[in-house]
Structures are given as structure tokens and as C-alpha cells.
Scaffold this active site. Structure first.
Site, PDB file in Angstrom:
ATOM      1  N   GLU A 275       0.828  -1.208   0.000  1.00 14.40           N
ATOM      2  CA  GLU A 275       0.000   0.000   0.000  1.00 14.40           C
ATOM      3  C   GLU A 275       0.864   1.260   0.000  1.00 14.40           C
ATOM      4  OE1 GLU A 275      -2.205  -0.825   3.519  1.00 14.40           O
ATOM      5  OE2 GLU A 275      -3.441  -2.365   2.576  1.00 14.40           O
ATOM      6  N   ARG A 278       3.333   7.648  -0.319  1.00 17.61           N
ATOM      7  CA  ARG A 278       4.448   8.578  -0.466  1.00 17.61           C
ATOM      8  C   ARG A 278       5.396   8.152  -1.601  1.00 17.61           C
ATOM      9  NH1 ARG A 278       6.557  11.298   3.895  1.00 17.61           N
ATOM     10  NH2 ARG A 278       5.593   9.756   5.279  1.00 17.61           N
ATOM     11  N   ARG A 314       3.806  19.548   6.817  1.00 21.05           N
ATOM     12  CA  ARG A 314       4.823  18.580   7.226  1.00 21.05           C
ATOM     13  C   ARG A 314       6.014  19.182   7.968  1.00 21.05           C
ATOM     14  NH1 ARG A 314       7.695  15.850   4.259  1.00 21.05           N
ATOM     15  NH2 ARG A 314       7.659  13.925   5.463  1.00 21.05           N
ATOM     16  N   TYR A 318       6.070  17.520  11.577  1.00 20.53           N
ATOM     17  CA  TYR A 318       7.042  16.430  11.717  1.00 20.53           C
ATOM     18  C   TYR A 318       8.493  16.897  11.749  1.00 20.53           C
ATOM     19  CZ  TYR A 318       3.145  13.600   9.803  1.00 20.53           C
ATOM     20  OH  TYR A 318       1.941  12.994   9.558  1.00 20.53           O
ATOM     21  N   CYS A 344      -0.055  33.038  11.517  1.00 16.28           N
ATOM     22  CA  CYS A 344       0.261  33.630  12.819  1.00 16.28           C
ATOM     23  C   CYS A 344       0.621  32.552  13.836  1.00 16.28           C
ATOM     24  CB  CYS A 344      -0.920  34.462  13.304  1.00 16.28           C
ATOM     25  SG  CYS A 344      -0.501  35.527  14.710  1.00 16.28           S
ATOM     26  N   TYR A 372       1.150  14.153   1.117  1.00 18.67           N
ATOM     27  CA  TYR A 372       0.812  14.798   2.389  1.00 18.67           C
ATOM     28  C   TYR A 372       1.036  16.303   2.330  1.00 18.67           C
ATOM     29  CZ  TYR A 372       1.013   9.918   3.634  1.00 18.67           C
ATOM     30  OH  TYR A 372       0.816   8.562   3.642  1.00 18.67           O
TER      31      TYR A 372
END
Length: 416
Positions: A275, A278, A314, A318, A344, A372
């Protein structure tokens, strides 16, 4: 990212200038290369012919045109919501090639999926077995299921994208797996077809996959001893891509290692499901953003751009690293500083401690943004989400119009 390259001093997507795209469609702007998507898909499909199956993880990029390109190539689809099922079908995907994963499927989603005839559910808890069985019996159908089992293998990735440990919310603990399968075998509305796992995302080594596979094959042998036979082993996704200095293995090496493991364990008859998300689309997309202002103080330089964390989350979520380049590279003195957006929040940045030769008005490309990116975007700070464009050689297609301000309050109403 060979489909994004300099031509005559300007970065292009295939044969199209990114400067021209920004002029035509504005910024921020997501740009995808059809050739890159198709090439990465074929890198998987070439080594996994039927009865093996490659199911694209829709959460990585759910744009209808992206799904359409993959559906035309015969892709299966891994989904985690009823909305993603609807998108796949709208894009021309086949219901019977859908795997429905996710930890908190609603009754409505389960019922709709069964009525549509999706391929199978990846079940993530024993209570979900009871839920799907109840609804299947109500509808007079039998639901094909696999159980997602946690092999408790440390994928050595960012904790937010590690999914195969017992402390994660996903799946069923290995210690409970056999009992859970025995429970499923007693429920008349269920048909056991496979075993599934997913240990995490952005993995750059093959060994964690092989370690997980050994544990899953051990489980399959235990199930066979209980009279429970399965048709396939779903090893999920998670193969990493190169954002900067990462060195993930070639797709061919990864798949051949998994197939070799099946062979050494004398399980060649098992179909292998993967599956990837990315690995298919990350390096097939960029985010274009315009430099608005330059700012500096005694300790820091800032390159302020028109894209923010609401457009590409991202880096903030992350601490993910994306290469950021000037679409039309300049000569001169570079600025060492942070590329920040207008949102902000102190955490609103696309890159930190970067060196760029840049002036206000320049167009920057945030590379490897095809996965993503838009799917995690939001309207935070009441910012319309970006447009999306697909490039196909010298042709361009607007595959999502830029949101308008009226879109920001669509569905809302003032009180009397």
C-alpha cells in the site's frame, strides 16, 4: 526528481516552465508531473503482477486527477474513510479493488462500503469485528476481512508516523491475534481472506519490513494450525523517498526481498499486497511560493513567502525537511535564514537555516511535496487553499481551482 529540471536557467515540470505556471495560476500552487506518478507506479506494478496487488494509499494525495491516472493503470486503493472511497469511485477506481483501513470506521461508512461491494476491510480491533459482522448480517452479505496485526517492530522513524508498535493506536497486538482470528472465524457475516500489518512511514531500510514479515508469517502458520487459511499477506506501505540525504532502497530491491522471504518460508502461494502512497507521489509534486519580503534582525534572517503551514504542514508537524530552490537561480550573495509563511504561528515555516540567493518577487519551489501536501492543508487563518495543476509533457491541466474567499464560509450562516 528527474521530471523537475532546469532548462535555459528555469526550473521546469516536464516541458513546462514553473515560472509560466505561477504566472498563469498564481501562488501558492501545487504542481504534479503525470510522468513521475506513472513511472513510480510502474516501478511497483512491474514486480507485483496478479494475484499480488498494489493499493495506492489515498491519504497521500487524494486529488481526483491523481487517482484517475492511477485507476487507469489498474491500481488498487487503500482508503481510511468513506470520503476516500467516494473519491476513488468518482475517479474511476473499482470498488472491488478497495481496501478499507482505519481505526474508527463509523456504522454509516461500513454500511456504505458493504453496499458498494468493496474488496475488503482491514480490521483494527476485536470490537470492529463485531461491528462489521452485525452490519453485514443486517444487509444479508458477507464481508471480506483481514486483521491488521501489530508485529511490534521498531521502524526507527518519526514517532508520529510509527504505527507498528503496541503503544500505537493502530491494529491488534500480536499476543491477541490468534484469538481475534478465532473470534472472526465464528462470526457468520465475515470471511477471512488475509493478514495485514503496517509498521510505519518513511522507512529507508529493508530489514524492518523483513523482521515484520517473519512475525506475520509465523502468525499465518499458527492460524493454519487452527484451520484458518488466508489468501494474502498485506505488508502495508512505508517505503521512504529521498527528500534530501536519505538513501532508500530501489523499489525493485524492496519488493524482491519481500518475495524472496515468502519463498524461503515456503509461502509462494500467498499473494503479497502493498500500500504505497508517499513512494508513488512525493517526488512527483512541488509547491510553488512567491517571496514577499526579506527581514533580518541581529540574530536571524527571514525569507517571508506567501505559502504557510496551512498549505504544507509537514515541516511544522514532523520537522520534515524539504529542499527549497529558486525556480530561476540567481548569482550573488546568499542569505542564511528561515523560509517562513504568513500564518500567525511561530511554528509556521517551510524550511529553517537554509542558504538561498533570493530577492522579493522570486519564485521558490518546495520540492518533494506531492505526498501529504494538499491533503493535510487547511483554511487556518482564513486562508484559501492553493490550486493544483497536473503537467503532462507540454500540456497543463488545472485539476483543482484555487479556493475563493466565499469558499471559506461556504455552509456557514449568520444568526438572525
Amino acid at each position: 526528481m528527474s521530471d523537475f529540471s532546469l532548462k535555459n536557467g528555469v526550473l521546469h515540470a516536464e516541458s513546462v516552465s514553473l515560472l509560466e505556471l505561477a504566472t498563469t495560476y498564481g501562488t501558492p500552487l501545487y504542481v504534479y508531473s503525470r510522468a513521475a506518478i506513472e513511472r513510480q507506479w510502474r516501478a511497483f506494478a512491474e514486480y507485483l503482477p496478479e494475484p499480488h496487488r498494489v493499493c495506492f494509499a489515498v491519504k497521500a494525495n487524494s486529488n481526483l486527477a491523481v487517482l484517475q491516472v492511477l485507476a487507469r493503470l489498474g491500481a488498487g486503493f487503500d482508503v481510511v474513510s468513506g470520503g476516500e472511497i467516494a473519491r476513488v469511485l468518482k475517479a474511476g477506481g473499482q470498488a472491488q479493488r478497495i481496501v478499507f483501513s482505519g481505526v474508527a470506521k463509523s456504522d454509516t461508512e461500513v454500511r456504505e462500503a458493504l453496499q458498494l461491494g468493496i474488496g475488503q476491510f482491514n480490521v483494527e480491533s476485536r470490537s470492529e469485528l463485531e461491528q462489521i459482522n452485525r452490519i453485514a448480517l443486517e444487509l444479508g452479505v458477507v464481508a471480506a476481512i483481514s486483521l491488521r496485526v501489530n508485529p511490534d517492530v521498531d521502524a526507527q522513524t518519526h514517532p508520529y508516523i510509527a504505527t507498528g508498535l503496541e503503544q500505537n493506536k493502530f491494529g491488534i497486538a500480536m499476543a491477541e491475534a490468534v484469538a481475534s482470528y478465532e473470534q472472526a472465524a465464528q462470526l457468520p457475516g465475515l470471511n477471512i481472506v488475509g493478514v495485514a500489518c503496517h509498521i510505519g512511514s518513511q522507512l529507508t531500510q529493508i530489514q524492518p519490513f523483513l523482521d515484520a514479515m517473519d512475525r506475520m508469517l509465523d502468525l499465518i502458520e499458527q492460524l493454519a494450525g487452527k484451520g484458518i487459511q488466508v489468501q494474502h499477506l498485506d505488508m502495508g506501505g512505508g517505503l521512504g523517498v529521498r527528500y534530501g540525504k536519505e538513501a532508500p532502497p530501489p523499489v525493485s530491491d524492496y519488493i524482491q526481498a519481500l518475495l524472496h522471504k515468502l519463498s524461503t518460508r515456503k509461502r509462494q502461494s500467498l499473494a503479497l499486497y502493498l500500500e504505497p502512497g508517499r513512494a508513488i507521489v512525493a517526488n512527483a509534486g512541488v509547491l510553488l511560493t512567491r517571496v514577499e519580503l526579506l527581514k533580518s534582525n541581529k540574530i536571524k534572517h527571514f525569507v517571508m513567502v506567501d505559502a504557510g503551514m496551512n498549505d504544507l504542514l509537514r515541516p511544522s508537524l514532523y520537522q520534515a525537511w524539504h529542499d527549497i530552490v529558486n525556480v530561476q537561480p540567481r548569482q550573488g550573495c546568499s542569505i542564511q535564514g528561515d523560509i517562513v509563511g504568513p500564518v500567525c504561528e511561530t511554528g509556521d515555516f517551510l524550511g529553517q537555516n537554509r542558504s538561498l540567493v533570493v530577492q522579493p518577487g522570486d519564485l521558490l519551489a518546495v520540492m518533494s511535496a506531492g505526498a501529504y501536501g494538499f491533503t493535510m492543508s487547511s483554511n487556518y487563518n482564513s486562508r484559501p487553499r492553493p490550486a493544483e495543476v497536473m503537467v503532462d509533457r507540454s500540456d497543463t491541466y488545472l485539476i483543482r481551482a484555487r479556493e475563493t474567499r466565499e469558499d471559506l464560509w461556504r455552509g456557514e450562516s449568520l444568526i438572525p
